[in-house]
Scaffold this motif. Structure first.
Motif, PDB file in Angstrom:
ATOM      1  N   UNK A  46      51.576  32.251  25.372  1.00  0.00           N
ATOM      2  CA  UNK A  46      51.733  31.643  26.697  1.00  0.00           C
ATOM      3  C   UNK A  46      52.888  32.254  27.480  1.00  0.00           C
ATOM      4  N   UNK A  47      52.994  33.578  27.405  1.00  0.00           N
ATOM      5  CA  UNK A  47      53.977  34.339  28.167  1.00  0.00           C
ATOM      6  C   UNK A  47      53.176  35.245  29.104  1.00  0.00           C
ATOM      7  N   UNK A  48      53.371  35.110  30.397  1.00  0.00           N
ATOM      8  CA  UNK A  48      52.571  35.894  31.342  1.00  0.00           C
ATOM      9  C   UNK A  48      53.459  36.761  32.218  1.00  0.00           C
ATOM     10  N   UNK A  49      53.779  37.971  31.744  1.00  0.00           N
ATOM     11  CA  UNK A  49      54.591  38.874  32.558  1.00  0.00           C
ATOM     12  C   UNK A  49      53.782  39.553  33.671  1.00  0.00           C
ATOM     13  N   UNK A  50      52.490  39.224  33.765  1.00  0.00           N
ATOM     14  CA  UNK A  50      51.634  39.848  34.771  1.00  0.00           C
ATOM     15  C   UNK A  50      51.028  41.134  34.251  1.00  0.00           C
ATOM     16  N   UNK A  51      50.027  41.626  34.957  1.00  0.00           N
ATOM     17  CA  UNK A  51      49.357  42.850  34.517  1.00  0.00           C
ATOM     18  C   UNK A  51      50.225  44.084  34.726  1.00  0.00           C
ATOM     19  N   UNK A  52      49.866  45.143  34.044  1.00  0.00           N
ATOM     20  CA  UNK A  52      50.583  46.411  34.154  1.00  0.00           C
ATOM     21  C   UNK A  52      49.929  47.305  35.204  1.00  0.00           C
ATOM     22  N   UNK A  53      48.619  47.482  35.090  1.00  0.00           N
ATOM     23  CA  UNK A  53      47.930  48.493  35.885  1.00  0.00           C
ATOM     24  C   UNK A  53      46.942  47.950  36.905  1.00  0.00           C
ATOM     25  N   UNK A  54      46.638  46.675  36.863  1.00  0.00           N
ATOM     26  CA  UNK A  54      45.718  46.121  37.849  1.00  0.00           C
ATOM     27  C   UNK A  54      46.441  45.029  38.615  1.00  0.00           C
ATOM     28  N   UNK A  55      45.804  44.519  39.632  1.00  0.00           N
ATOM     29  CA  UNK A  55      46.404  43.455  40.427  1.00  0.00           C
ATOM     30  C   UNK A  55      45.303  42.548  40.943  1.00  0.00           C
ATOM     31  N   UNK A  56      45.697  41.450  41.537  1.00  0.00           N
ATOM     32  CA  UNK A  56      44.715  40.556  42.141  1.00  0.00           C
ATOM     33  C   UNK A  56      43.957  41.289  43.245  1.00  0.00           C
ATOM     34  N   UNK A  57      44.672  42.127  43.987  1.00  0.00           N
ATOM     35  CA  UNK A  57      44.052  42.890  45.072  1.00  0.00           C
ATOM     36  C   UNK A  57      43.152  44.008  44.543  1.00  0.00           C
ATOM     37  N   UNK A  58      43.449  44.508  43.345  1.00  0.00           N
ATOM     38  CA  UNK A  58      42.664  45.591  42.739  1.00  0.00           C
ATOM     39  C   UNK A  58      42.415  45.251  41.270  1.00  0.00           C
ATOM     40  N   UNK A  59      41.438  44.353  40.993  1.00  0.00           N
ATOM     41  CA  UNK A  59      41.214  43.888  39.621  1.00  0.00           C
ATOM     42  C   UNK A  59      40.769  44.976  38.649  1.00  0.00           C
ATOM     43  N   UNK A  60      40.333  46.124  39.138  1.00  0.00           N
ATOM     44  CA  UNK A  60      39.975  47.254  38.274  1.00  0.00           C
ATOM     45  C   UNK A  60      40.972  48.399  38.429  1.00  0.00           C
ATOM     46  N   UNK A 111      45.779  29.555  26.968  1.00  0.00           N
ATOM     47  CA  UNK A 111      44.338  29.302  27.001  1.00  0.00           C
ATOM     48  C   UNK A 111      43.563  30.584  27.263  1.00  0.00           C
ATOM     49  N   UNK A 112      42.396  30.659  26.651  1.00  0.00           N
ATOM     50  CA  UNK A 112      41.473  31.768  26.860  1.00  0.00           C
ATOM     51  C   UNK A 112      40.402  31.345  27.851  1.00  0.00           C
ATOM     52  N   UNK A 113      40.198  32.142  28.883  1.00  0.00           N
ATOM     53  CA  UNK A 113      39.096  31.875  29.815  1.00  0.00           C
ATOM     54  C   UNK A 113      37.763  32.012  29.092  1.00  0.00           C
ATOM     55  N   UNK A 114      37.676  32.938  28.127  1.00  0.00           N
ATOM     56  CA  UNK A 114      36.426  33.176  27.400  1.00  0.00           C
ATOM     57  C   UNK A 114      36.000  31.964  26.585  1.00  0.00           C
ATOM     58  N   UNK A 115      36.962  31.348  25.913  1.00  0.00           N
ATOM     59  CA  UNK A 115      36.646  30.234  25.028  1.00  0.00           C
ATOM     60  C   UNK A 115      36.885  28.878  25.698  1.00  0.00           C
ATOM     61  N   UNK A 116      37.518  28.869  26.848  1.00  0.00           N
ATOM     62  CA  UNK A 116      37.764  27.626  27.547  1.00  0.00           C
ATOM     63  C   UNK A 116      38.936  26.825  27.023  1.00  0.00           C
ATOM     64  N   UNK A 117      39.789  27.434  26.258  1.00  0.00           N
ATOM     65  CA  UNK A 117      40.952  26.737  25.718  1.00  0.00           C
ATOM     66  C   UNK A 117      41.679  27.603  24.721  1.00  0.00           C
ATOM     67  N   UNK A 118      42.522  27.003  23.891  1.00  0.00           N
ATOM     68  CA  UNK A 118      43.233  27.765  22.867  1.00  0.00           C
ATOM     69  C   UNK A 118      42.257  28.376  21.856  1.00  0.00           C
ATOM     70  N   UNK A 119      42.662  29.483  21.264  1.00  0.00           N
ATOM     71  CA  UNK A 119      41.867  30.164  20.238  1.00  0.00           C
ATOM     72  C   UNK A 119      42.780  30.492  19.064  1.00  0.00           C
TER      73      UNK A 119
END
Length: 170
Positions: free
Chosen positions: A74-88, A129-137
């Motif tokens: 549960x540590x979210x330093x943010x993405x390295x190479x993508x962004x909300x504006x450029x998800x890919x 939480x995992x978006x894939x599983x809908x909660x903790x995994x």
């Protein structure tokens, strides 16, 4: 660069086996990138795809970060190479993007992944939480998912590498 891949022992315990196969697939992606120039690593698979070996390494750096930081602890330093504006964004390369930059980020995320995972048992649930599983995994789920993620992308890497210089191998 020489990349050594180690197949886990056939009689290893479950955690050693999962960690071993994850490392094997990490090593496989590095092996597929070995000995190529930055230009070759930036070369897209086939138009219109932007998929490249450099993009795959950047993607996996962000995937390691997401699962072993955001989800596991549960540590979210943010993405390295993508962004909300450029998800890919990890696949949208420029001439300024280098192997050294991508590999450094990837290796740093692998090191953090190992440190974070060391504090969990296989059955322990993630703090995030995992978006894939809908909660903790569980850590076991994360390891299994990461092996699948690398295996899928290593198939892509194998085809890209063959297109670049004819090199093949498992």
């Amino acid at each position: 660069m020489t990349t050594e891949r180690r197949v886990p022992a056939a009689d290893a315990d479950e955690r050693t086996m999962l960690e071993g196969w994850l490392d094997f697939h990490r090593q496989t992606l590095a092996w597929k990138c070995a000995g190529l120039t930055d230009e070759q690593l930036r070369t897209a698979a086939v138009p219109p795809s932007e998929l490249s070996l450099l993009g795959l390494v950047r993607h996996m750096a962000d995937v390691e970060r997401a699962w072993f930081r955001r989800v596991l602890v549960d540590d979210d330093p943010g993405p390295i190479f993508y962004s909300e504006a450029d998800p890919d964004g990890e696949f949208h390369l420029t001439d300024a993007d280098t192997w050294e930059q991508a590999d450094t980020a990837w290796q740093e995320e692998i090191a953090v992944a190992r440190r974070n995972a060391a504090g969990f048992a296989l059955d322990d649930l993630s703090k995030g939480h995992s978006r894939h599983a809908g909660g903790p995994v569980s850590l076991r789920w994360i390891y299994t998912h990461m092996i699948e993620e690398y295996a899928r992308h290593n198939g892509h890497a194998d085809l890209i590498r063959e297109r670049l210089d004819g090199a093949t191998g498992d």
